[in-house]
Design an enzyme around this catalytic site. Structure first.
Site, PDB file in Angstrom:
ATOM      1  N   THR A  87      18.189  53.309  70.577  1.00  0.00           N
ATOM      2  CA  THR A  87      17.005  52.845  71.314  1.00  0.00           C
ATOM      3  C   THR A  87      15.693  52.699  70.212  1.00  0.00           C
ATOM      4  OG1 THR A  87      17.675  54.394  73.197  1.00  0.00           O
ATOM      5  CG2 THR A  87      15.638  53.452  73.261  1.00  0.00           C
ATOM      6  N   LYS A 162      17.055  48.475  78.734  1.00  0.00           N
ATOM      7  CA  LYS A 162      17.105  49.883  78.613  1.00  0.00           C
ATOM      8  C   LYS A 162      15.497  50.554  78.865  1.00  0.00           C
ATOM      9  CE  LYS A 162      17.696  54.224  76.709  1.00  0.00           C
ATOM     10  NZ  LYS A 162      18.677  55.180  76.967  1.00  0.00           N
TER      11      LYS A 162
HETATM   12  P1  NAD Z   1      19.544  62.376  65.934  1.00  0.00           P
HETATM   13  O1  NAD Z   1      18.186  62.526  65.239  1.00  0.00           O
HETATM   14  O2  NAD Z   1      20.511  63.445  66.229  1.00  0.00           O
HETATM   15  O3  NAD Z   1      20.503  61.315  64.899  1.00  0.00           O
HETATM   16  C1  NAD Z   1      19.978  60.117  64.176  1.00  0.00           C
HETATM   17  C2  NAD Z   1      20.978  60.146  62.724  1.00  0.00           C
HETATM   18  O4  NAD Z   1      20.196  59.202  61.805  1.00  0.00           O
HETATM   19  C3  NAD Z   1      20.376  61.534  62.043  1.00  0.00           C
HETATM   20  O5  NAD Z   1      21.610  62.281  61.595  1.00  0.00           O
HETATM   21  C4  NAD Z   1      19.910  61.038  60.630  1.00  0.00           C
HETATM   22  O6  NAD Z   1      20.231  61.925  59.803  1.00  0.00           O
HETATM   23  C5  NAD Z   1      20.324  59.798  60.712  1.00  0.00           C
HETATM   24  N1  NAD Z   1      19.357  58.907  59.742  1.00  0.00           N
HETATM   25  C6  NAD Z   1      17.863  58.840  59.906  1.00  0.00           C
HETATM   26  N2  NAD Z   1      17.667  57.850  58.986  1.00  0.00           N
HETATM   27  C7  NAD Z   1      18.815  57.354  58.306  1.00  0.00           C
HETATM   28  C8  NAD Z   1      19.086  56.204  57.165  1.00  0.00           C
HETATM   29  N3  NAD Z   1      18.046  55.823  56.569  1.00  0.00           N
HETATM   30  N4  NAD Z   1      20.522  56.165  57.122  1.00  0.00           N
HETATM   31  C9  NAD Z   1      21.392  56.914  57.544  1.00  0.00           C
HETATM   32  N5  NAD Z   1      21.272  57.720  58.365  1.00  0.00           N
HETATM   33  C10 NAD Z   1      19.983  57.874  58.758  1.00  0.00           C
HETATM   34  O7  NAD Z   1      19.333  61.356  67.075  1.00  0.00           O
HETATM   35  P2  NAD Z   1      20.219  61.134  68.426  1.00  0.00           P
HETATM   36  O8  NAD Z   1      19.957  61.970  69.432  1.00  0.00           O
HETATM   37  O9  NAD Z   1      21.628  60.859  67.987  1.00  0.00           O
HETATM   38  O10 NAD Z   1      19.812  59.555  69.051  1.00  0.00           O
HETATM   39  C11 NAD Z   1      20.189  58.296  68.157  1.00  0.00           C
HETATM   40  C12 NAD Z   1      19.390  57.032  69.005  1.00  0.00           C
HETATM   41  O11 NAD Z   1      19.908  57.177  70.312  1.00  0.00           O
HETATM   42  C13 NAD Z   1      17.956  57.120  69.004  1.00  0.00           C
HETATM   43  O12 NAD Z   1      17.496  55.860  69.108  1.00  0.00           O
HETATM   44  C14 NAD Z   1      17.851  57.854  70.580  1.00  0.00           C
HETATM   45  O13 NAD Z   1      16.640  57.368  71.111  1.00  0.00           O
HETATM   46  C15 NAD Z   1      19.158  57.252  71.403  1.00  0.00           C
HETATM   47  N6  NAD Z   1      19.341  58.116  72.487  1.00  0.00           N
HETATM   48  C16 NAD Z   1      19.650  59.548  72.271  1.00  0.00           C
HETATM   49  C17 NAD Z   1      20.080  59.877  73.524  1.00  0.00           C
HETATM   50  C18 NAD Z   1      20.063  61.332  73.420  1.00  0.00           C
HETATM   51  O14 NAD Z   1      20.367  62.008  74.624  1.00  0.00           O
HETATM   52  N7  NAD Z   1      20.228  61.971  72.273  1.00  0.00           N
HETATM   53  C19 NAD Z   1      20.348  59.228  74.600  1.00  0.00           C
HETATM   54  C20 NAD Z   1      20.224  57.727  74.726  1.00  0.00           C
HETATM   55  C21 NAD Z   1      19.857  57.030  73.358  1.00  0.00           C
END
Ligand code: NAD
Length: 290
Positions: A87, A162
């Site tokens: 997102t 979204k």
């Molecule tokens: P998270 O923080 O658990 O995962 C993000 C991952 O990206 C981490 O493991 C981090 O180490 C990795 N990362 C960061 N920078 C990086 C880079 N340069 N190269 C490689 N890896 C990198 O977050 P999440 O909960 O998995 O959410 C991910 C996305 O999904 C977000 O944009 C969030 O808004 C969206 N989202 C989350 C949810 C939810 O309920 N968690 C629901 C819908 C949408």
């Protein structure tokens, strides 16, 4: 298909695992040291993207997406799809899509709804923006990771869908919580309030499916001491993105603005961090009008 998957956190990890389980050849990369069943690990984003038919990213925000795109686009094969499921702000989605198109790639912005449970269970909803060809290439993977994918339009349309949806969600949750709080102060029983509103013109997803009052309506985070669910800080992230988009598109969104300010106050000054976004109800309960 040969798939590169970058960003293997709470959402990306189980999504990549589901693709591998379905028989795809998945190579992953994350900045953190993670291991995912069935997924081979590369030592850089470019390493995961090289030779892939489809690269999927699931990253925290638009700034990180832009940095990852700069790294992986030159490594990708012409004709491959670049599917961002994070997102992010609409401007970042459109910039990355332009960059990918210039490199003869097929970009799709495809944020998801459904949370961590949906990612693990393969029941996410994808809202996608991009060309028909790009969507067609990604669609079989959406079928594995989710239960529904809507092609919303050109680049950025997925992110637009979204944040519009989540702006409605944030505003509606606040309205539902403040109405319960008013009902309490008027001596109206919560169950009676639910029985009336859930079958009257005030009904909504937040009342009917995710009721913020414990013990009322179907099971929801309110019944689990407001453990998320959908955390208040994630609601705040999406509301901020909606207001950023409204600024850049010159759209008047007064309710979205108030909802953003309320969640900001809740998360940053009122111990809302880490609670479900329906914990607005106990917040209102504690307050008076002044
Ligand atoms: P998270 O923080 O658990 O995962 C993000 C991952 O990206 C981490 O493991 C981090 O180490 C990795 N990362 C960061 N920078 C990086 C880079 N340069 N190269 C490689 N890896 C990198 O977050 P999440 O909960 O998995 O959410 C991910 C996305 O999904 C977000 O944009 C969030 O808004 C969206 N989202 C989350 C949810 C939810 O309920 N968690 C629901 C819908 C949408």
């Amino acid at each position: 298909m040969k798939i590169g998957f970058i960003g293997l956190g709470n959402m990306g990890g189980p999504m990549a695992a589901n693709l591998a389980k379905a028989g795809h050849d998945v190579t992953g990369f994350d900045m953190a040291d993670v291991s995912i069943e069935g997924v081979a690990m590369a030592d850089s984003g470019a390493g995961a993207a090289t030779g892939a038919d489809v690269v999927i990213t699931m990253l925290p925000n638009g700034q990180i997406l832009r940095a990852v795109a700069d790294e992986i686009i030159p490594a990708m094969t012409a004709g491959a799809a670049f599917v961002d499921c994070s997102t992010v702000d609409v401007d970042s989605a459109r910039t990355v899509a332009d960059q990918a198109t210039q490199a003869s790639l097929l970009p799709v912005d495809a944020p998801v709804s459904g949370g961590i449970g949906g990612a693990a269970g393969g029941t996410l909803t994808f809202m996608a923006g991009g060309s028909a060809d790009a969507f067609a290439k990604a669609d079989p993977l959406f079928d594995i990771m989710g239960q529904k994918a809507v092609h919303c339009g050109d680049a950025g349309a997925g992110q637009a869908a979204k944040i519009c949806n989540n702006m409605i969600l944030g505003v509606t949750m606040i309205a539902t919580c403040e109405a319960f709080s008013l009902a309490d102060k008027l001596g109206l029983d919560r169950q009676k309030m639910f029985d009336v509103v859930s079958t009257s013109s005030g009904y909504s997803w937040t009342m009917n499916a995710y009721c913020p009052a414990p013990g009322v309506g179907p099971q929801s985070p309110a019944d689990n001491d407001y453990q998320p669910g959908f955390a208040s800080e994630l609601m705040l992230k999406d509301l901020r993105l909606s207001q950023q988009a409204a600024d850049s598109a010159d759209a008047d969104t007064p309710m979205g603005q108030v909802a953003t300010a309320l969640y900001e106050q809740f998360v940053e000054n009122e111990n809302g961090l880490g609670t479900d976004f329906s914990a607005m109800l106990p917040r209102f309960e504690k307050r008076g009008r002044g």
